[in-house]
Design a protein around this motif. Structure first.
Motif, PDB file in Angstrom:
ATOM      1  N   LEU A  17       0.222   2.527   6.117  1.00 19.10           N
ATOM      2  CA  LEU A  17       0.519   1.422   5.223  1.00 19.10           C
ATOM      3  C   LEU A  17      -0.793   0.710   4.920  1.00 19.10           C
ATOM      4  O   LEU A  17      -1.504   0.276   5.810  1.00 19.10           O
ATOM      5  N   VAL A  18      -1.110   0.611   3.632  1.00 18.09           N
ATOM      6  CA  VAL A  18      -2.362  -0.001   3.212  1.00 18.09           C
ATOM      7  C   VAL A  18      -2.154  -1.458   2.832  1.00 18.09           C
ATOM      8  O   VAL A  18      -2.989  -2.304   3.137  1.00 18.09           O
ATOM      9  N   GLY A  19      -1.040  -1.744   2.172  1.00 18.27           N
ATOM     10  CA  GLY A  19      -0.807  -3.112   1.758  1.00 18.27           C
ATOM     11  C   GLY A  19       0.531  -3.291   1.075  1.00 18.27           C
ATOM     12  O   GLY A  19       1.254  -2.335   0.805  1.00 18.27           O
ATOM     13  N   VAL A  20       0.840  -4.562   0.806  1.00 20.93           N
ATOM     14  CA  VAL A  20       2.081  -4.940   0.135  1.00 20.93           C
ATOM     15  C   VAL A  20       1.703  -5.905  -0.980  1.00 20.93           C
ATOM     16  O   VAL A  20       0.864  -6.790  -0.786  1.00 20.93           O
ATOM     17  N   ASP A  21       2.320  -5.730  -2.159  1.00 27.15           N
ATOM     18  CA  ASP A  21       2.017  -6.644  -3.262  1.00 27.15           C
ATOM     19  C   ASP A  21       3.021  -7.793  -3.302  1.00 27.15           C
ATOM     20  O   ASP A  21       3.905  -7.903  -2.441  1.00 27.15           O
ATOM     21  N   TYR A  27       2.318   0.106  -0.299  1.00 30.55           N
ATOM     22  CA  TYR A  27       1.355   1.127  -0.712  1.00 30.55           C
ATOM     23  C   TYR A  27       0.884   1.888   0.516  1.00 30.55           C
ATOM     24  O   TYR A  27       0.524   1.289   1.533  1.00 30.55           O
ATOM     25  N   PHE A  28       0.895   3.224   0.392  1.00 24.25           N
ATOM     26  CA  PHE A  28       0.569   4.086   1.514  1.00 24.25           C
ATOM     27  C   PHE A  28      -0.526   5.064   1.138  1.00 24.25           C
ATOM     28  O   PHE A  28      -0.771   5.347  -0.033  1.00 24.25           O
ATOM     29  N   THR A  29      -1.141   5.612   2.179  1.00 22.95           N
ATOM     30  CA  THR A  29      -2.143   6.660   2.006  1.00 22.95           C
ATOM     31  C   THR A  29      -1.963   7.688   3.117  1.00 22.95           C
ATOM     32  O   THR A  29      -1.453   7.376   4.205  1.00 22.95           O
ATOM     33  N   ARG A  30      -2.377   8.913   2.831  1.00 27.75           N
ATOM     34  CA  ARG A  30      -2.311   9.985   3.815  1.00 27.75           C
ATOM     35  C   ARG A  30      -3.458  10.935   3.522  1.00 27.75           C
ATOM     36  O   ARG A  30      -3.765  11.230   2.369  1.00 27.75           O
ATOM     37  N   LYS A  31      -4.085  11.425   4.568  1.00 31.15           N
ATOM     38  CA  LYS A  31      -5.174  12.394   4.409  1.00 31.15           C
ATOM     39  C   LYS A  31      -4.644  13.763   4.768  1.00 31.15           C
ATOM     40  O   LYS A  31      -4.082  13.968   5.823  1.00 31.15           O
ATOM     41  N   GLU A  40      -7.263  12.650   0.005  1.00 28.69           N
ATOM     42  CA  GLU A  40      -6.470  11.473   0.293  1.00 28.69           C
ATOM     43  C   GLU A  40      -5.391  11.337  -0.771  1.00 28.69           C
ATOM     44  O   GLU A  40      -5.681  11.372  -1.963  1.00 28.69           O
ATOM     45  N   LYS A  41      -4.156  11.192  -0.325  1.00 30.06           N
ATOM     46  CA  LYS A  41      -3.044  11.001  -1.252  1.00 30.06           C
ATOM     47  C   LYS A  41      -2.605   9.541  -1.142  1.00 30.06           C
ATOM     48  O   LYS A  41      -2.470   8.996  -0.046  1.00 30.06           O
ATOM     49  N   ARG A  42      -2.389   8.901  -2.303  1.00 28.06           N
ATOM     50  CA  ARG A  42      -1.971   7.506  -2.348  1.00 28.06           C
ATOM     51  C   ARG A  42      -0.669   7.400  -3.124  1.00 28.06           C
ATOM     52  O   ARG A  42      -0.504   8.070  -4.141  1.00 28.06           O
ATOM     53  N   TRP A  43       0.244   6.573  -2.652  1.00 25.06           N
ATOM     54  CA  TRP A  43       1.500   6.370  -3.361  1.00 25.06           C
ATOM     55  C   TRP A  43       2.086   5.004  -3.032  1.00 25.06           C
ATOM     56  O   TRP A  43       1.618   4.298  -2.155  1.00 25.06           O
ATOM     57  N   VAL A  44       3.134   4.672  -3.807  1.00 24.83           N
ATOM     58  CA  VAL A  44       3.802   3.389  -3.667  1.00 24.83           C
ATOM     59  C   VAL A  44       5.279   3.626  -3.378  1.00 24.83           C
ATOM     60  O   VAL A  44       5.873   4.568  -3.894  1.00 24.83           O
ATOM     61  N   VAL A  45       5.841   2.792  -2.515  1.00 22.26           N
ATOM     62  CA  VAL A  45       7.278   2.785  -2.270  1.00 22.26           C
ATOM     63  C   VAL A  45       7.781   1.465  -2.833  1.00 22.26           C
ATOM     64  O   VAL A  45       7.397   0.385  -2.359  1.00 22.26           O
ATOM     65  N   PHE A  46       8.621   1.558  -3.875  1.00 26.47           N
ATOM     66  CA  PHE A  46       9.085   0.371  -4.568  1.00 26.47           C
ATOM     67  C   PHE A  46      10.140  -0.360  -3.751  1.00 26.47           C
ATOM     68  O   PHE A  46      10.927   0.259  -3.042  1.00 26.47           O
ATOM     69  N   ARG A  47      10.145  -1.656  -3.909  1.00 26.30           N
ATOM     70  CA  ARG A  47      11.204  -2.470  -3.316  1.00 26.30           C
ATOM     71  C   ARG A  47      12.230  -2.678  -4.430  1.00 26.30           C
ATOM     72  O   ARG A  47      11.936  -3.268  -5.463  1.00 26.30           O
ATOM     73  N   GLY A  48      13.403  -2.149  -4.253  1.00 27.21           N
ATOM     74  CA  GLY A  48      14.412  -2.245  -5.299  1.00 27.21           C
ATOM     75  C   GLY A  48      14.266  -1.103  -6.279  1.00 27.21           C
ATOM     76  O   GLY A  48      14.008   0.044  -5.896  1.00 27.21           O
ATOM     77  N   GLU A  49      14.401  -1.419  -7.583  1.00 30.06           N
ATOM     78  CA  GLU A  49      14.310  -0.389  -8.616  1.00 30.06           C
ATOM     79  C   GLU A  49      12.880   0.120  -8.763  1.00 30.06           C
ATOM     80  O   GLU A  49      11.930  -0.620  -8.572  1.00 30.06           O
TER      81      GLU A  49
END
Length: 183
Positions: A17-21, A27-31, A40-49
């Protein structure tokens, strides 16, 4: 119980977990090693829709790899304060513009004394001569426009000389930047 299990599973995966807006998106990252190269792969997990329009610009830059380091909470607060100042300035400018228009509108109405403002068509039409003065207009415009005069000389010269089918060149008299395509 399900949240607890998801959190425990998250600890065992190799994502960080890198951060929260502000909207709660995480927001996450994985190597990963792909063909011997660490990616390095970066992605976001949305809250809600899943609405990609709610992602702040600084996080979009991080997701796309335009930023090496994720935005810090201090940086996010500073950027949000700057955006708020810009919104206030825009609102202030709009208000000033409306006040200026209102003042100008009142000033125009009092100076015209009831007449509707607009272009003065009579003065616009006066600048064009009558059709009976066609020769005078041509002479005046030729005097004002030297290039037009020189083009007329060229056409008069072309009318007197017969056209040749042989190609002609300017040779030693050629000057760069003076060539004009034949018309």
């Amino acid at each position: 119980m399900l949240k607890l299990f998801a959190r425990i599973a998250g600890y065992f995966s190799n994502r960080n977990l890198v951060g929260v807006d502000k909207a709660g998106n995480r927001y996450f990252t994985r190597k990963d090693e792909i063909d011997g190269i660490m990616k390095e792969k970066r992605w976001v997990v949305f809250r809600g829709e899943e609405d990609s329009t709610c992602i702040p610009v600084e996080w979009i830059c991080w997701l796309n790899g335009q930023r090496k380091i994720a935005p810090t909470p201090e940086e996010i607060m500073e950027l949000e304060a700057r955006r708020e100042r810009v919104r206030q300035n825009v609102a202030r400018l709009k208000k000033e513009e409306e006040e200026k228009r209102a003042k100008e509108g009142n000033a125009c109405k009092t100076s015209i004394s009831g007449k509707v403002g607009g272009p003065d068509l009579k003065s616009f039409i006066r600048q064009f001569p009558d059709a009976s003065e066609g020769g005078k207009v041509k002479e005046a415009s030729d005097a004002m426009d030297g290039t037009r005069n020189s083009k007329e000389r060229v056409t008069e010269k072309a009318e007197t000389e017969p056209e040749s089918s042989e190609p002609t060149g300017s040779g030693a008299s050629f000057k760069p930047g003076t060539w004009q395509p034949p018309s």
